[in-house]
Design a protein around this motif. Structure first.
Motif, short mmCIF file in Angstrom:
data_model
loop_
_atom_site.label_atom_id
_atom_site.label_comp_id
_atom_site.label_asym_id
_atom_site.label_seq_id
_atom_site.Cartn_x
_atom_site.Cartn_y
_atom_site.Cartn_z
N ASN A 233 6.22 11.87 -7.98
CA ASN A 233 5.57 10.60 -8.26
C ASN A 233 5.47 9.77 -6.99
O ASN A 233 4.53 8.99 -6.82
CB ASN A 233 6.36 9.79 -9.30
CG ASN A 233 6.43 10.50 -10.63
OD1 ASN A 233 7.44 11.12 -10.94
ND2 ASN A 233 5.38 10.43 -11.42
N LEU A 234 6.46 9.96 -6.11
CA LEU A 234 6.54 9.12 -4.92
C LEU A 234 7.23 9.86 -3.79
O LEU A 234 8.26 10.51 -4.01
CB LEU A 234 7.32 7.84 -5.24
CG LEU A 234 7.45 6.78 -4.15
CD1 LEU A 234 6.09 6.20 -3.78
CD2 LEU A 234 8.39 5.67 -4.60
N TYR A 348 -2.54 12.56 -0.59
CA TYR A 348 -1.77 13.19 -1.67
C TYR A 348 -0.76 14.21 -1.15
O TYR A 348 -0.02 14.79 -1.94
CB TYR A 348 -2.71 13.92 -2.63
CG TYR A 348 -3.81 13.06 -3.19
CD1 TYR A 348 -3.53 12.03 -4.09
CD2 TYR A 348 -5.13 13.28 -2.85
CE1 TYR A 348 -4.54 11.24 -4.61
CE2 TYR A 348 -6.16 12.50 -3.37
CZ TYR A 348 -5.86 11.48 -4.25
OH TYR A 348 -6.86 10.70 -4.77
N ARG A 360 1.68 11.50 -5.98
CA ARG A 360 0.71 10.49 -6.43
C ARG A 360 0.67 9.31 -5.46
O ARG A 360 -0.39 8.73 -5.22
CB ARG A 360 1.08 9.98 -7.83
CG ARG A 360 0.52 10.84 -8.94
CD ARG A 360 0.52 10.10 -10.26
NE ARG A 360 -0.22 10.85 -11.26
CZ ARG A 360 -1.53 10.77 -11.44
NH1 ARG A 360 -2.26 9.99 -10.66
NH2 ARG A 360 -2.13 11.47 -12.38
N ASN A 361 1.84 8.94 -4.92
CA ASN A 361 1.92 7.75 -4.06
C ASN A 361 2.84 8.02 -2.88
O ASN A 361 3.77 8.85 -2.96
CB ASN A 361 2.45 6.54 -4.84
CG ASN A 361 1.54 6.15 -5.99
OD1 ASN A 361 0.50 5.54 -5.79
ND2 ASN A 361 1.93 6.51 -7.21
N GLN A 523 -0.19 -2.78 -0.24
CA GLN A 523 -1.05 -1.61 -0.35
C GLN A 523 -1.90 -1.53 0.90
O GLN A 523 -2.47 -2.52 1.36
CB GLN A 523 -1.92 -1.78 -1.60
CG GLN A 523 -2.66 -0.59 -2.08
CD GLN A 523 -3.37 -0.93 -3.38
OE1 GLN A 523 -3.82 -2.06 -3.60
NE2 GLN A 523 -3.47 0.03 -4.28
N ASN A 528 -3.24 4.45 -2.72
CA ASN A 528 -1.98 5.05 -3.16
C ASN A 528 -0.96 5.17 -2.02
O ASN A 528 0.06 5.82 -2.18
CB ASN A 528 -2.22 6.44 -3.78
CG ASN A 528 -2.70 7.45 -2.76
OD1 ASN A 528 -3.44 7.10 -1.83
ND2 ASN A 528 -2.31 8.70 -2.92
N ILE A 529 -1.24 4.52 -0.89
CA ILE A 529 -0.28 4.49 0.22
C ILE A 529 0.18 3.05 0.41
O ILE A 529 -0.61 2.16 0.69
CB ILE A 529 -0.89 5.03 1.53
CG1 ILE A 529 -1.31 6.49 1.36
CG2 ILE A 529 0.12 4.91 2.67
CD1 ILE A 529 -1.94 7.10 2.60
N TYR A 530 1.47 2.84 0.24
CA TYR A 530 2.07 1.52 0.33
C TYR A 530 2.98 1.46 1.56
O TYR A 530 3.27 2.48 2.18
CB TYR A 530 2.88 1.20 -0.94
CG TYR A 530 2.02 1.03 -2.17
CD1 TYR A 530 1.72 -0.24 -2.65
CD2 TYR A 530 1.49 2.13 -2.84
CE1 TYR A 530 0.91 -0.41 -3.78
CE2 TYR A 530 0.68 1.97 -3.96
CZ TYR A 530 0.40 0.70 -4.42
OH TYR A 530 -0.39 0.54 -5.52
N ALA A 556 3.55 0.81 -6.63
CA ALA A 556 3.15 2.21 -6.48
C ALA A 556 3.29 2.97 -7.80
O ALA A 556 2.43 3.77 -8.17
CB ALA A 556 3.98 2.88 -5.39
#
Length: 706
Positions: A233-234, A348, A360-361, A523, A528-530, A556
């Motif tokens: 997920n991360l 990704y 995902r993030n 963000q 999806n990149i924090y 995220a």
């Protein structure tokens, strides 16, 4: 003068009851006469209607709606729409400018801190918000005109958006005017269905903006293949404060998270920053206290030391704290920890140790490193930074510290207390340039008392070795100064770690300050990149990185449902010199720069019982408040335990508590925390209700029979 004229014009409107001429009944009774006059004098009628409309709108007087009906009744739909559209825009713009030039400075002075956030939003989405408001007839147009004048919205933007946004409403009212005989009241013009339609139109620009943002985000991701399934997920890159907290939060909510660190867990704070520096400060402070033995009632005291043993003790402290940030601990919390060098291959995919993880993030928390300025000759000599300083085992006889900020000041005082001849070279006119002058002066005085040489206003030009001796050539007031030294510590700031792991190659935006650009949700331009921590700023503190980490992780993982804007409203920090400096919110220098009105209340720690008992009676508490109110804008504490004492003001500001609440809170006697209460007491005395107290004094005199 302009204000007087405006007041007289508005007063005349109501004094002479001119509003009667802008009523629906009066208009209907005069419709035939107006039509006759228009047929005889078409241009004069149009010009007169135009000027009156502009005047009514500019002065925010009631009657614009009736005038719109009148124009429709007299000139018809097409020409009536043209006349009203331009007259209303001109009048609204004049009202906007009147508000800006007569009210904005006053409002900015009083509410500058609040307007700063509003102005930022207006700069970004002002046209969209104004367009939405113009389309919704529920909002009085004169209120919109005046309110927008208080913001930073450009006049030209206000004018053209108003012209377009008011057009539909104008057409509705002008068209209604062509059927004037059928109208019984202004409220009858807008049916519930028509109002709902306007509301939907008003909301549409904001929805459109969200849709546009979504389309742009998808466009950024479009070139990259999205996996059918994700391994994670991360993925968090960097195991400093920001990365550790992000990974912990993700694991706590049962997400599958991988944390990647190429060096040591805990990042700079544990290994080369906060922890070792505070351990060194404690040892240096103990040594200084032995030299002040007579202050505590002793004839003498002595502490023999070996500098190498002191530095070994620093490493022992790091080792003792290390388990808090260890691989074992975070693995136990449910985090998949990988020690290796991460490489972002796509939004990704992250590659590490030859393995490609799909996610995902991604959260980038790669921190920062000491900035080494390109001064000629510096690369030719061995120099120290806060990263490699901890390998020292021999005390430098002469230490040159380049930079008078928090890091430079803390370490300079430490080495001076161990016996180094320390010289601080600072380009700015004084130390701690971000603090108020009285704060910096107190620290500077202590430094000079301890033998530290401070060369402020000196610009480093080059490093040279002359006859085997190292020298810094610096410019001071047009002359060149040569400063000999044995070791140099470079402490002029920190640079974000943005290169070497695929960010720039991917196209993640980097700011002019070489930090990763992020929006209010942390963000990047890749949705999806924090990012969090020193790598993005704006504050480079361990606790701020942890604060940002919550927002980055939650946004995220759950941003599809709810996103949270990062809150920087109450950020505290401390410089651990002796005296310590703790601060939260605005200081005087920042308040003046932002045009925020404030009052200052101070309390000297030389008057505090506990400070006197501890032999540390120096420093002060300084609080900035809204004029006439107890609302806290900021607080600065200089003195013993300042970093701890500031917490009470942090809590008060975070939860909207004023100085009256602090004054009404019991503080243990004798403690350092009483200083905060006494500062609140000083504010209360300065705002005592003198008139009421005079009556109370008379009351007591009467009670005594006087």
């Amino acid at each position: 003068m302009m204000l007087i004229v405006l007041v007289l014009l508005i007063a005349s409107f109501f004094l002479f009851d001119l509003g009667q001429y802008f009523s629906l009944d009066y208009l209907k009774s005069q419709q035939s006469a107006l039509e006759t006059y228009r047929q005889a004098h078409p241009l004069q009628t149009a010009a007169l209607m135009f000027l009156v409309y502009v005047l009514v709108t500019a002065l925010s007087l009631p009657g614009a709606a009736v005038m719109t009906l009148a124009v429709g009744a007299i000139f018809g739909l097409f020409w009536g729409t043209v006349l009203v559209s331009f007259a209303s825009t001109l009048g609204a713009t004049l009202a906007f400018l009147i508000s800006r030039f007569l009210l904005r400075d006053m409002v900015q002075t009083r509410f500058g801190d609040k307007l700063a956030a509003i102005n930022k939003g207006i700069e970004k989405d002002g046209a969209f918000y104004l367009f939405g408001l113009r389309l919704v007839p529920l909002f009085p147009f004169f209120v919109i005109n005046l309110a927008m004048g208080l913001t930073s919205l450009k006049t030209i933007t206000f004018a053209w958006v108003s012209q377009v946004g008011m057009l539909l409403g104008t057409i509705v009212y002008v068209n209604a005017g062509t059927q004037l005989g059928k109208i019984d009241s202004l409220s009858g013009i807008l049916s519930p269905g028509l109002i709902l339609s306007f509301v939907l139109l008003g909301v549409f620009p904001l929805i459109a903006r969200k849709i546009l943002d979504g389309i742009q985000a998808r466009q950024v991701l479009k070139p990259y293949r999205k996996p059918d399934r994700f391994d994670r997920n991360l993925v968090v890159i960097g195991a400093g404060s920001g990365g550790l907290v992000s990974a912990y939060i993700a694991a706590a909510v049962k997400a599958r998270v991988t944390l990647i660190e190429k060096h040591r867990m805990g990042g700079d704070c544990l290994n080369t920053g906060c922890v070792p520096s505070k351990a060194l400060i404690r040892s240096a402070r103990f040594l200084e206290q032995t030299r002040r033995a007579k202050d505590y009632g002793f004839q003498s005291a002595e502490a023999a030391f070996d500098f190498a043993q002191v530095m070994e003790r620093v490493q022992r402290v790091v080792k003792e704290v290390e388990p808090h940030d260890s691989v074992e601990r975070y693995t136990g919390l449910g985090v998949d920890v990988i020690q290796g060098e991460a490489m972002i291959k796509s939004p990704y995919e992250v590659e590490v140790n030859g393995q490609t993880l799909t996610t995902r993030n991604i959260i980038v928390a790669t921190g920062a490193r000491p900035f080494v300025p390109p001064i000629p000759g510096l690369d030719q000599i061995p120099y120290l930074t806060s990263d490699d300083l901890w390998t020292l085992r021999d005390l430098p006889k002469r230490l040159l510290v380049l930079g008078g900020g928090p890091i430079g000041c803390e370490l300079a005082q430490c080495f001076a207390r161990f016996g180094s001849q320390v010289t601080i070279v600072e380009m700015a006119p004084r130390l701690m340039i971000r603090e108020d002058e009285d704060v910096a002066e107190l620290v500077t005085t202590r430094f000079r008392d301890e033998g530290i040489e401070i060369l402020a206003g000196h610009t480093a030009k080059s490093f040279e070795v002359v006859d085997g001796e190292k020298h810094l050539k610096a410019e001071y007031q047009g002359s060149t100064v040569s400063i000999p030294f044995d070791q140099v510590l470079v402490a002029v700031g920190r640079a974000a770690n943005t290169s070497g792991f695929g960010l720039e190659e991917l196209g993640v935006r980097i700011s002019e300050r070489r930090t990763v650009e992020a929006n209010e949700f942390l963000q990047t331009n890749f949705p999806n990149i924090y990012v969090c921590g020193d790598v993005t700023g704006p504050y480079q503190f361990t606790h701020t990185a942890a604060h940002q980490a919550w927002y980055a992780a939650v946004n995220a993982l759950f941003g599809s449902f709810r996103r949270f804007k990062v809150d920087y409203s109450v950020i505290p920090f401390a410089t651990f010199t002796d005296p310590e400096v703790g601060r939260v919110g605005l200081n005087e220098m920042e308040a003046k720069a932002r045009g925020v009105a404030y009052e200052v209340t101070s309390y000297g720690l030389d008057d505090l019982d506990r400070a006197i008992a501890d032999g540390e009676a120096y420093g002060f508490v300084k609080v900035l408040t809204v004029p006439g109110k107890d609302k806290i804008l900021g607080a600065t504490i200089v003195g013993e335990h300042a970093g701890d004492l500031i917490a009470e003001f942090v809590t008060a500001m975070r939860h909207g508590l004023g100085l009256n609440k602090i004054l009404g809170t019991i503080h243990i006697y004798p403690t350092w925390s009483e200083a905060n209460k006494f500062a609140a007491g000083n504010w209360k005395r300065a705002h005592a209700p003198e008139k009421l107290l005079q009556w109370v004094e008379r009351y007591h005199a009467w009670r005594r029979g006087g």
